[in-house]
Design an enzyme around this catalytic site. Structure first.
Site, short mmCIF file in Angstrom:
data_model
loop_
_atom_site.label_atom_id
_atom_site.label_comp_id
_atom_site.label_asym_id
_atom_site.label_seq_id
_atom_site.Cartn_x
_atom_site.Cartn_y
_atom_site.Cartn_z
CG ASP A 105 -2.21 0.79 0.95
OD1 ASP A 105 -3.24 0.52 1.56
OD2 ASP A 105 -2.14 1.73 0.11
C1 GLC Z 1 -4.53 4.15 -0.10
C2 GLC Z 1 -5.38 2.95 0.25
C3 GLC Z 1 -5.44 1.92 -0.83
C4 GLC Z 1 -5.40 2.61 -2.17
C5 GLC Z 1 -4.02 3.24 -2.32
C6 GLC Z 1 -3.87 4.00 -3.63
O1 GLC Z 1 -3.79 4.58 1.00
O2 GLC Z 1 -5.11 2.27 1.47
O3 GLC Z 1 -6.64 1.16 -0.64
O4 GLC Z 1 -5.63 1.70 -3.23
O5 GLC Z 1 -3.69 4.08 -1.23
O6 GLC Z 1 -4.71 5.10 -3.63
#
Ligand code: GLC
Length: 740
Positions: A271
């Protein structure tokens, strides 16, 4: 210029990727170019910063995120394909969570439809819209089991049940990917967040998760097992700390369960900056050790962080990481680009796609919104509204005409100008026939002033019925947006009480990203329709159900608590050694002062709030009335290789066509581990004309009764089982046994 490496015109049908293509490319790549493929960089800045262009041109970036416009995607792709040494195309990632430009109900709302086909269809439309703008990869489905409505991300989930979440998550994967990633409008799915994020302590986002091993296996991992079986191409690690080892460094779960037990050969992406956050967690001293931990645990690509870029080369030189490990990580990235056909067709031509927000997209958005609506109360059958008997309606509330808010959380490319609000749809429905008196009553859901109450009361007094639209703006749920008090925000409850006191019939429609605590509001409304955040076509869908053009058919995918104090509260809980029952409960108001220190009640309930929820998982009313009768089992016992056949009759005893979702639950009465008091194992959706009776059949076999047992093996255990067939969490009950 096509990539100089791949001159053959590969025709790929998905996962069979000619390894020689990937291997031959790997053999030509420098270490820096290999590490570059493991970087996903934010490309939202416009114009592109020089370091982004330079990084792509020198092969130090393999993927970008937050770019979703054809020309911009093609512009950066040309740099990769025509200006870098090897011409390896970029992967373009974007959060397409519940629609791209056409917005469908939030996933929790889509879950309320209990309709995998519709989830698949909506995902297909979202994928084609996104692919037409240059997106290759979405970060969905989010399949975190969510039992705590204080957690803002419950909005993105499919609720509390592993079976329903696994089924709908798999449908979303199929909708995004189809069975040919190089086909028209196919994009990579990304099941997230591996694993257990929904158990964030106290519902506060990003907080630690302490999930016992058996609960982790049998509840939180189960949807991921299902979507891996369904062919999810990628997974994303969770931010969360899992009993001391954050998911992004958790080799037991990534290399162990995911890759070894489940033979997952797809790509794992961290993430956002989650690898560097291993330092903040207190697991790693510095970026170098964070990079080592994540790579050794099984994380292939780093999203929006620099740990891999800064440290992987040094870790290889120092022998901490092997080049063969790096090659396996890079190979997963290259294989996906190959499967998508990006080496042959790196650029996007929007002309080859339907226009955004097509009629069909809007039709499916409408159907999704209709099926997401859950009728929780309908006293005196005040719904559906009888158009012929209405001279005027009052439309009240801060969410009656909120085109941005009704789209819900995680919307990047949706446009509020596409939304049709409830007020707009009601005015269209009533035009020329019924007077519409609109008064918001509150400026926003959080307003506390009563300044606008008067106008609202005036509107109600001159109307035959009050339609009140309350809830939360979209920003009050989603990532980092948890709430400790999940009642209606602001002065909405006061507004509803003031309207109810005027003596007119009151219909309340709630638009929210979570189950709200609405106990105090129920007495102040005759009917209550839960609309979640219904997306672009929320207004027409709600209007159609209010006026009976469509019948409500949604079922709750998550339990509604009476109070926040009951949380976590969910249907598939353990029995405990002292399960409560209503007859033995002692309520706080019945206790005398000076009560002796006897143990009151001796079972698992609250003195003030009992133990039952406000509304149970699986609950939802319709305009018909479905009775279940004549439950029959094919036999009292099944052998390991046999199927139990279950039949029940569903009869619509009401006067209108009704929809019903007949649900099958089991309980494994004794096991090597204690088992939940109920587990959803199947459901069937019905449409029944008045008076019509339909026989519903289910089958259960040993595989359906399997779980991760005390010794860690997966399978069934002989013994007695209860089963229920119901239209909510109650229903007809029977017993059967599974033989040795
Ligand atoms: C965010 C979220 C994730 C998302 C990613 C990209 O922090 O936790 O679910 O897909 O970043 O935006």
């Amino acid at each position: 210029m096509n990539s100089p490496i791949l001159t053959h015109s590969a025709t790929h049908t998905g996962r069979e990727v000619p390894e020689d293509t990937v291997d031959s490319l790997l053999s030509k790549m420098t270490l820096e170019e290999k590490i570059g493929q493991l970087q996903q960089v934010d490309a939202s800045a416009d114009p592109f910063p020089d370091d982004l262009i330079d990084g792509v041109r020198t092969g130090r970036i393999g993927s970008v995120i937050n770019l979703a416009q054809t020309d911009a995607c093609n512009r950066i792709q040309r740099v990769a394909v025509e200006e870098s040494r090897l011409g390896i195309p970029l992967l373009m990632g974007r959060d397409v969570i519940h629609g791209f430009r056409t917005i469908f109900p939030i996933p929790l709302g889509q879950a309320a439809a209990w309709n995998p086909d519709l989830v698949r269809e909506a995902a297909r439309i979202a994928a084609v819209e996104a692919r037409s703008q240059g997106v290759h990869w979405t970060f969905a489905p989010m399949i975190d089991i969510s039992r705590d409505p204080r957690w803002g991300r419950i909005a993105e989930s499919f609720g509390e049940d592993p079976y329903l979440t696994g089924l709908l998550g798999s449908a979303m994967v199929e909708g995004f990917q189809t069975d040919d990633l190089s086909g028209h409008g196919a994009i990579l799915a990304c099941a997230k967040h591996f694993v257990g994020y929904g158990a964030s302590e106290s519902g506060r986002d990003y907080s630690a998760t302490n999930i016992p091993a058996n609960e982790l296996r049998n509840i939180y991992l189960e949807p991921f097992r299902r979507v891996v079986e369904a062919g999810a191409a990628t997974l994303m690690t969770s931010f969360s700390d899992i009993d001391g080892v954050p998911a992004t460094a958790n080799g037991a779960l990534l290399n162990g369960v995911l890759r070894s037990d489940w033979a997952f050969d797809g790509l794992v992406v961290s993430d956002w900056n989650a690898i560097n956050e291993l330092i903040v967690h207190g697991l790693c001293e510095d970026g170098r050790s964070a990079a080592a931990e994540a790579a050794l645990a099984g994380v292939d690509m780093e999203m929006a962080g620099d740990a891999y870029a800064r440290h992987l080369a040094g870790l290889i030189e120092d022998g901490v990481l092997s080049i063969s490990l790096i090659d396996s990580m890079v190979a997963r990235v290259l294989r996906l680009k190959q499967q998508l056909g990006l080496f042959e067709r790196p650029y996007t031509d929007a002309a080859g796609f339907d226009p955004l927000v097509s009629d069909r997209a809007l039709k499916v958005a409408y159907e999704s919104a209709v099926e997401s609506l859950v009728l929780l109360k309908n006293a005196g059958a005040v719904l559906p509204l009888r158009e012929a008997q209405l001279g005027s309606i009052a439309v009240i509330g801060p969410l009656a005409d909120a085109p941005h808010e009704q789209m819900g959380t995680w919307v990047f490319d949706g446009q509020k100008s596409d939304s049709v609000t409830p007020l707009q749809a009601l005015r269209q429905q009533c035009s020329g026939k019924i007077q519409v008196n609109y008064a918001p009553g509150l400026e926003t859901s959080r307003s506390r002033t009563h300044d606008l109450f008067g106008a609202a009361e005036t509107a109600v007094l001159k109307s035959d019925v009050a339609l009140v639209f309350l809830g939360e703006e979209s920003i009050l749920s989603g990532e980092a947006h948890s709430r400790a008090d999940i009642r209606l925000p602001g002065a909405q409850s006061e507004l509803l009480a003031r309207i109810k006191a005027l003596g007119k019939p009151v219909v309340t429609v709630v638009l929210a990203g979570r189950p709200l605590v609405i106990s105090e509001n129920l007495p102040n409304t005759d009917a209550l329709l839960y609309a979640w955040h219904p997306g672009t076509m929320g207004g027409p869908a709600i209007t159609a159900v209010l006026f009976g053009k469509e019948a409500p058919r949604g079922k709750l995918p998550v339990t509604f608590p009476k109070s926040v104090g009951q949380i976590p509260i969910y249907y598939n809980h353990k029995n405990t050694g002292r399960p409560p029952n209503a007859s033995e409960m002692i309520l706080i108001d019945d206790i005398e002062v000076g009560a002796l220190q006897t143990s009151l009640g001796m079972s698992a309930f609250y003195l003030d709030d009992g133990f039952e929820p406000l509304f149970p998982f699986g609950f939802g009313l319709s305009y018909g009335h479905c009775e279940l009768e004549d439950l029959e089992l094919s036999q009292p016992e099944i052998g390991q290789g046999e199927q139990l056949k279950i039949r029940v009759s569903a009869r619509n005893t009401g006067g209108r066509t009704g929809f019903e979702t007949v649900q099958l639950y089991i309980r494994d009465i004794t096991g090597s581990l204690t088992r939940p008091v109920k587990e959803l194992k199947a459901f069937k959706r019905l449409s029944l004309e008045p008076g019509r009776c339909e026989v519903v059949e289910f089958e259960l076999g040993a595989a359906d009764l399997s779980f991760y047992r005390r010794d860690g093996s997966f399978g069934p255990e002989p013994g007695r089982f209860c089963l229920w067939v119901s239209t909510s969490s109650e229903g007809l009950q029977a017993e059967f046994s599974l033989g040795a």
